[in-house]
Design a protein around this motif. Structure first.
Motif, PDB file in Angstrom:
ATOM      1  N   GLU A  87      16.976  23.479 -32.263  1.00 48.18           N
ATOM      2  CA  GLU A  87      18.158  24.037 -31.618  1.00 48.18           C
ATOM      3  C   GLU A  87      18.747  22.995 -30.669  1.00 48.18           C
ATOM      4  O   GLU A  87      19.942  22.769 -30.653  1.00 48.18           O
ATOM      5  CB  GLU A  87      17.779  25.293 -30.812  1.00 48.18           C
ATOM      6  CG  GLU A  87      17.662  26.543 -31.646  1.00 48.18           C
ATOM      7  CD  GLU A  87      19.005  26.980 -32.220  1.00 48.18           C
ATOM      8  OE1 GLU A  87      20.001  27.010 -31.493  1.00 48.18           O
ATOM      9  OE2 GLU A  87      19.046  27.292 -33.423  1.00 48.18           O
ATOM     10  N   LEU A  88      17.881  22.386 -29.875  1.00 42.19           N
ATOM     11  CA  LEU A  88      18.300  21.397 -28.882  1.00 42.19           C
ATOM     12  C   LEU A  88      17.420  20.159 -28.973  1.00 42.19           C
ATOM     13  O   LEU A  88      16.269  20.235 -29.401  1.00 42.19           O
ATOM     14  CB  LEU A  88      18.174  21.970 -27.462  1.00 42.19           C
ATOM     15  CG  LEU A  88      19.067  23.155 -27.104  1.00 42.19           C
ATOM     16  CD1 LEU A  88      18.653  23.737 -25.758  1.00 42.19           C
ATOM     17  CD2 LEU A  88      20.517  22.724 -27.050  1.00 42.19           C
ATOM     18  N   ALA A  89      17.960  19.034 -28.520  1.00 44.14           N
ATOM     19  CA  ALA A  89      17.166  17.813 -28.420  1.00 44.14           C
ATOM     20  C   ALA A  89      16.352  17.884 -27.126  1.00 44.14           C
ATOM     21  O   ALA A  89      16.489  18.827 -26.347  1.00 44.14           O
ATOM     22  CB  ALA A  89      18.089  16.603 -28.410  1.00 44.14           C
ATOM     23  N   ALA A  90      15.519  16.875 -26.885  1.00 46.60           N
ATOM     24  CA  ALA A  90      14.705  16.841 -25.669  1.00 46.60           C
ATOM     25  C   ALA A  90      15.601  16.693 -24.450  1.00 46.60           C
ATOM     26  O   ALA A  90      16.598  15.972 -24.476  1.00 46.60           O
ATOM     27  CB  ALA A  90      13.713  15.688 -25.735  1.00 46.60           C
ATOM     28  N   LYS A  91      15.250  17.398 -23.369  1.00 44.86           N
ATOM     29  CA  LYS A  91      16.037  17.295 -22.145  1.00 44.86           C
ATOM     30  C   LYS A  91      15.823  15.947 -21.452  1.00 44.86           C
ATOM     31  O   LYS A  91      16.726  15.434 -20.807  1.00 44.86           O
ATOM     32  CB  LYS A  91      15.696  18.448 -21.212  1.00 44.86           C
ATOM     33  CG  LYS A  91      16.175  19.790 -21.737  1.00 44.86           C
ATOM     34  CD  LYS A  91      16.028  20.865 -20.688  1.00 44.86           C
ATOM     35  CE  LYS A  91      16.456  22.233 -21.086  1.00 44.86           C
ATOM     36  NZ  LYS A  91      16.896  22.540 -22.379  1.00 44.86           N
ATOM     37  N   LYS A  92      14.618  15.409 -21.600  1.00 43.25           N
ATOM     38  CA  LYS A  92      14.307  14.105 -20.995  1.00 43.25           C
ATOM     39  C   LYS A  92      13.752  13.178 -22.071  1.00 43.25           C
ATOM     40  O   LYS A  92      12.538  13.002 -22.178  1.00 43.25           O
ATOM     41  CB  LYS A  92      13.283  14.269 -19.868  1.00 43.25           C
ATOM     42  CG  LYS A  92      13.767  15.100 -18.713  1.00 43.25           C
ATOM     43  CD  LYS A  92      12.675  15.265 -17.668  1.00 43.25           C
ATOM     44  CE  LYS A  92      13.147  16.167 -16.548  1.00 43.25           C
ATOM     45  NZ  LYS A  92      12.069  16.504 -15.626  1.00 43.25           N
ATOM     46  N   PRO A  93      14.643  12.565 -22.888  1.00 45.66           N
ATOM     47  CA  PRO A  93      14.155  11.664 -23.941  1.00 45.66           C
ATOM     48  C   PRO A  93      13.331  10.533 -23.338  1.00 45.66           C
ATOM     49  O   PRO A  93      13.661  10.009 -22.288  1.00 45.66           O
ATOM     50  CB  PRO A  93      15.428  11.121 -24.577  1.00 45.66           C
ATOM     51  CG  PRO A  93      16.515  12.036 -24.155  1.00 45.66           C
ATOM     52  CD  PRO A  93      16.085  12.651 -22.863  1.00 45.66           C
ATOM     53  N   GLY A  94      12.254  10.175 -24.004  1.00 45.60           N
ATOM     54  CA  GLY A  94      11.363   9.146 -23.480  1.00 45.60           C
ATOM     55  C   GLY A  94      10.159   9.762 -22.793  1.00 45.60           C
ATOM     56  O   GLY A  94       9.068   9.223 -22.837  1.00 45.60           O
ATOM     57  N   ARG A  95      10.364  10.891 -22.135  1.00 46.11           N
ATOM     58  CA  ARG A  95       9.265  11.605 -21.481  1.00 46.11           C
ATOM     59  C   ARG A  95       8.854  12.830 -22.287  1.00 46.11           C
ATOM     60  O   ARG A  95       7.705  13.213 -22.299  1.00 46.11           O
ATOM     61  CB  ARG A  95       9.678  12.043 -20.080  1.00 46.11           C
ATOM     62  CG  ARG A  95       9.912  10.883 -19.154  1.00 46.11           C
ATOM     63  CD  ARG A  95      10.148  11.353 -17.747  1.00 46.11           C
ATOM     64  NE  ARG A  95      10.958  10.353 -17.063  1.00 46.11           N
ATOM     65  CZ  ARG A  95      11.826  10.604 -16.125  1.00 46.11           C
ATOM     66  NH1 ARG A  95      12.009  11.833 -15.711  1.00 46.11           N
ATOM     67  NH2 ARG A  95      12.512   9.641 -15.561  1.00 46.11           N
ATOM     68  N   GLU A  96       9.861  13.463 -22.910  1.00 47.70           N
ATOM     69  CA  GLU A  96       9.584  14.637 -23.741  1.00 47.70           C
ATOM     70  C   GLU A  96       9.837  14.287 -25.198  1.00 47.70           C
ATOM     71  O   GLU A  96      10.641  13.424 -25.500  1.00 47.70           O
ATOM     72  CB  GLU A  96      10.533  15.789 -23.380  1.00 47.70           C
ATOM     73  CG  GLU A  96      10.338  16.382 -22.022  1.00 47.70           C
ATOM     74  CD  GLU A  96      11.349  17.493 -21.749  1.00 47.70           C
ATOM     75  OE1 GLU A  96      12.066  17.910 -22.686  1.00 47.70           O
ATOM     76  OE2 GLU A  96      11.419  17.929 -20.602  1.00 47.70           O
TER      77      GLU A  96
END
Length: 141
Positions: A87-96
């Protein structure tokens, strides 16, 4: 007959088959004097078989207030989300991490999108799709 004079070219990402005159369509087209409902009806008719996807439209507006438009393929990020069922991408790319995508899935998306991308080779398109996936927090395996 002389060719029509182009006033402006607009790009809008709209839901396939269900665009409405509400923003962003209304304000974007209204300021150039285009019949908004004419565009909405034509766009929805052209994209009704792709319902559920976001389909970009490149609209050419002419000086006489007429218009033409071309539809493109969905954005790479939308294709990645669809391939992974996100539904959504990671809110914190690189950490999540939002999920994992295989090289085969990336290659399929790159082949599908190659005509719309500003890449010359499939390898360049694959790198571009991989970068988009990483920026969304999707791990490439």
């Amino acid at each position: 007959m002389a060719p029509k004079k182009v006033k402006v070219v607009l790009k809008l990402n709209l839901p396939a088959g269900s665009a409405t005159p509400a923003p962003p369509v209304g304000p974007a087209l209204g300021q150039h004097g285009i019949a908004i409902m004419d565009f909405v009806k034509q766009y929805n008719d052209k994209t009704k078989d792709q319902k559920g996807d976001i389909i970009p439209a490149v609209i050419t507006v002419y000086e006489d207030r007429s218009f033409t438009f071309v539809t493109k393929l969905p954005p790479v990020s939308a294709l990645i989300k669809k391939a992974l069922g996100l539904e959504l991408a990671a809110k914190k790319p690189g950490r999540e991490t939002a999920g994992n995508i295989t090289q085969e899935q990336i290659k399929e998306i790159a082949q599908k999108k190659l005509g719309d991308m500003n890449c010359d080779t499939l390898e360049a398109a694959i790198k571009s799709v991989s970068g988009t996936a990483r920026s969304m927090g999707v791990k490439v395996i």
